[in-house]
Write an enzyme that holds these catalytic residues in place. Structure first.
Site, PDB file in Angstrom:
ATOM      1  N   ARG A 191       0.832  -1.199   0.000  1.00 24.17           N
ATOM      2  CA  ARG A 191       0.000   0.000   0.000  1.00 24.17           C
ATOM      3  C   ARG A 191       0.866   1.248   0.000  1.00 24.17           C
ATOM      4  O   ARG A 191       2.082   1.187   0.210  1.00 24.17           O
ATOM      5  CB  ARG A 191      -0.911   0.019   1.241  1.00 24.17           C
ATOM      6  CG  ARG A 191      -0.151   0.025   2.536  1.00 24.17           C
ATOM      7  CD  ARG A 191      -1.021   0.356   3.727  1.00 24.17           C
ATOM      8  NE  ARG A 191      -0.336   0.128   4.984  1.00 24.17           N
ATOM      9  CZ  ARG A 191       0.555   0.937   5.538  1.00 24.17           C
ATOM     10  NH1 ARG A 191       0.880   2.064   4.916  1.00 24.17           N
ATOM     11  NH2 ARG A 191       1.127   0.644   6.680  1.00 24.17           N
ATOM     12  N   GLY A 192       0.225   2.395  -0.193  1.00 27.56           N
ATOM     13  CA  GLY A 192       0.925   3.658  -0.028  1.00 27.56           C
ATOM     14  C   GLY A 192       1.113   3.977   1.447  1.00 27.56           C
ATOM     15  O   GLY A 192       0.695   3.240   2.335  1.00 27.56           O
ATOM     16  N   GLY A 193       1.755   5.097   1.697  1.00 36.59           N
ATOM     17  CA  GLY A 193       1.941   5.539   3.070  1.00 36.59           C
ATOM     18  C   GLY A 193       3.153   4.915   3.733  1.00 36.59           C
ATOM     19  O   GLY A 193       4.018   4.319   3.089  1.00 36.59           O
ATOM     20  N   ALA A 208      -6.200   6.293  10.277  1.00 41.39           N
ATOM     21  CA  ALA A 208      -5.178   6.283   9.234  1.00 41.39           C
ATOM     22  C   ALA A 208      -5.757   5.681   7.957  1.00 41.39           C
ATOM     23  O   ALA A 208      -6.620   4.796   8.015  1.00 41.39           O
ATOM     24  CB  ALA A 208      -3.973   5.479   9.684  1.00 41.39           C
ATOM     25  N   ILE A 209      -5.263   6.160   6.820  1.00 41.68           N
ATOM     26  CA  ILE A 209      -5.702   5.645   5.522  1.00 41.68           C
ATOM     27  C   ILE A 209      -4.471   5.353   4.673  1.00 41.68           C
ATOM     28  O   ILE A 209      -3.570   6.183   4.565  1.00 41.68           O
ATOM     29  CB  ILE A 209      -6.620   6.646   4.805  1.00 41.68           C
ATOM     30  CG1 ILE A 209      -7.934   6.799   5.580  1.00 41.68           C
ATOM     31  CG2 ILE A 209      -6.907   6.204   3.365  1.00 41.68           C
ATOM     32  CD1 ILE A 209      -8.886   7.822   5.001  1.00 41.68           C
ATOM     33  N   GLY A 256      -7.014   0.220   2.967  1.00 42.46           N
ATOM     34  CA  GLY A 256      -8.105   1.118   3.343  1.00 42.46           C
ATOM     35  C   GLY A 256      -7.830   1.939   4.577  1.00 42.46           C
ATOM     36  O   GLY A 256      -6.879   2.717   4.605  1.00 42.46           O
ATOM     37  N   PHE A 257      -8.627   1.730   5.647  1.00 40.31           N
ATOM     38  CA  PHE A 257      -8.560   2.614   6.806  1.00 40.31           C
ATOM     39  C   PHE A 257      -8.475   1.819   8.095  1.00 40.31           C
ATOM     40  O   PHE A 257      -8.828   0.642   8.161  1.00 40.31           O
ATOM     41  CB  PHE A 257      -9.789   3.534   6.847  1.00 40.31           C
ATOM     42  CG  PHE A 257     -11.101   2.800   7.057  1.00 40.31           C
ATOM     43  CD1 PHE A 257     -11.551   2.491   8.333  1.00 40.31           C
ATOM     44  CD2 PHE A 257     -11.883   2.425   5.976  1.00 40.31           C
ATOM     45  CE1 PHE A 257     -12.748   1.812   8.533  1.00 40.31           C
ATOM     46  CE2 PHE A 257     -13.091   1.755   6.149  1.00 40.31           C
ATOM     47  CZ  PHE A 257     -13.525   1.444   7.430  1.00 40.31           C
ATOM     48  N   ALA A 258      -7.999   2.514   9.142  1.00 37.76           N
ATOM     49  CA  ALA A 258      -7.964   1.963  10.493  1.00 37.76           C
ATOM     50  C   ALA A 258      -8.444   3.053  11.443  1.00 37.76           C
ATOM     51  O   ALA A 258      -7.817   4.107  11.551  1.00 37.76           O
ATOM     52  CB  ALA A 258      -6.561   1.511  10.859  1.00 37.76           C
ATOM     53  N   CYS A 301       3.097   6.796  10.714  1.00 36.96           N
ATOM     54  CA  CYS A 301       2.895   7.445   9.414  1.00 36.96           C
ATOM     55  C   CYS A 301       4.050   8.377   9.055  1.00 36.96           C
ATOM     56  O   CYS A 301       3.902   9.245   8.184  1.00 36.96           O
ATOM     57  CB  CYS A 301       1.566   8.188   9.369  1.00 36.96           C
ATOM     58  SG  CYS A 301       0.142   7.132   9.727  1.00 36.96           S
TER      59      CYS A 301
END
Length: 265
Positions: free
Chosen positions: A73-75, A184-185, A197-199, A215
Site C-alpha cells: 500500500r501507499g503511506g 489512518a488511511i 483502506g482505513f484503520a 505514518c
C-alpha cells in the site's frame, strides 16, 4: 458506484491475522476485477501488528527489532491491533483513476461517523486520514520546559521521538494539545480496483504507536474515540455507523475523475 457489500471477517477473539486478511483481500480484488462480485468492504480487527507501506524509512521502524510486515500500500508505517476497526473497501473505480478522490471519500465517511458519535474531526492539509485538531501552536504547553521555538522535533534532524520518553510519545499528543490522528488511511489501486483502506482507533492501547514514528509524522500524535470522548467507545458501537456512512458516501458519489484544465495537452 454499485451497491456496497459488507463482509465481517472477525473481531475480538476471532480477530484476523494480518497475512490471512491480506490474502483474502487479494482474492476479493481478483473477483471484483472480474466482475464476479459487487464492490465489497471487508471489516475486521487484527491482532497486534506493525505494517509498513512503500515509503517507510528505517528510522521510523521499531528500535527493538519487533517484526514489521512490509505491504504494497501507499503511506508509511502504522500499527493495527485490538480496539481498532479496520476496513478494506475493494471497489472498482472509473478510469482514469483518481486516487486522491477515493481517499477523500473514505475520510468523509469516517468524519461523518465520528460526528454521529459526538466528536468533531477534520482533515489536515498534506496529511491523509482523519484528525482531531490541537490548540494553536502558540497556546500549547512547552515540552520539557522548552519553548516551542526550540522543539527538537522541528529543529533537530537527528531527533528520534522513539528514544525520548513519554514527553514526546505519540500517544500523549492529546496532553500536549497537538494535532492527533484518529484514523489512518493507506491504499493501493491495481487494475482500477482498490485495496487496503482505513484503520479507526476506537479503544486501542495507543502506546503501541510509541515504538514507531506513526505514518512518518514526528510533530503530531495519535488518539482514539475513547480518549477524545472520555468514555469507552467499542468497535461494536462504531461499526454500524461506519457502515452507514461508507454506504452513503460511496454509493451516492459520482466518482468522476477531476477534470483536466482547459488547454492542457
Amino acid at each position: 458506484m454499485s451497491e456496497l457489500r459488507f463482509v465481517h471477517l472477525g473481531f475480538g477473539a476471532d480477530a484476523v491475522e494480518y497475512q490471512e486478511a491480506w490474502q483474502e483481500q487479494r482474492r476479493v480484488h481478483a473477483a471484483r476485477f472480474a466482475d464476479e462480485i459487487p464492490d465489497t468492504c471487508l471489516l475486521l480487527e487484527h491482532p497486534a501488528v506493525y505494517t509498513a507501506g512503500r515509503r517507510t524509512e528505517d528510522s521510523e521502524r521499531p528500535l527493538d527489532g519487533t517484526p514489521v510486515v512490509d505491504v504494497d500500500r501507499g503511506g508509511k508505517i502504522t500499527w493495527h491491533g485490538p480496539g481498532q476497526l479496520v476496513g478494506y473497501p475493494i471497489l472498482k473505480l472509473p478510469r482514469p483513476v483518481d486516487v486522491i478522490a477515493h481517499v477523500r471519500r473514505l475520510e468523509e465517511a469516517l468524519i461523518r461517523a465520528c460526528a454521529e458519535l459526538g466528536l468533531e474531526t477534520t482533515r489536515v492539509e498534506g496529511r491523509s486520514g482523519v484528525w482531531v485538531l490541537g490548540d494553536p501552536v502558540e497556546e500549547r504547553p512547552a515540552i520539557g520546559g522548552l519553548s516551542l521555538d526550540f522543539d527538537p522535533r522541528l529543529t533537530d534532524e537527528e531527533f528520534d521521538p522513539r528514544l525520548n520518553g513519554p514527553e514526546y510519545a505519540p500517544s500523549n499528543a492529546g496532553q500536549r494539545r497537538e494535532d492527533r490522528k484518529l484514523a489512518a488511511i493507506g491504499i493501493r489501486i491495481a487494475k482500477g480496483v482498490t485495496m487496503h483502506g482505513f484503520a479507526l482507533n476506537c479503544d486501542p492501547d495507543n502506546t503501541w504507536f510509541d515504538r514507531i514514528v506513526p505514518c512518518g509524522i514526528r510533530d503530531a500524535g495519535v488518539t482514539s474515540l475513547s480518549n477524545e470522548l472520555g468514555r469507552q467507545v467499542t468497535i461494536a458501537e462504531a461499526l454500524p455507523l461506519v457502515e452507514k456512512h461508507l454506504r452513503e458516501v460511496l454509493e451516492s458519489a459520482e466518482p468522476r475523475p477531476r477534470p483536466v484544465a482547459a488547454g492542457a495537452s
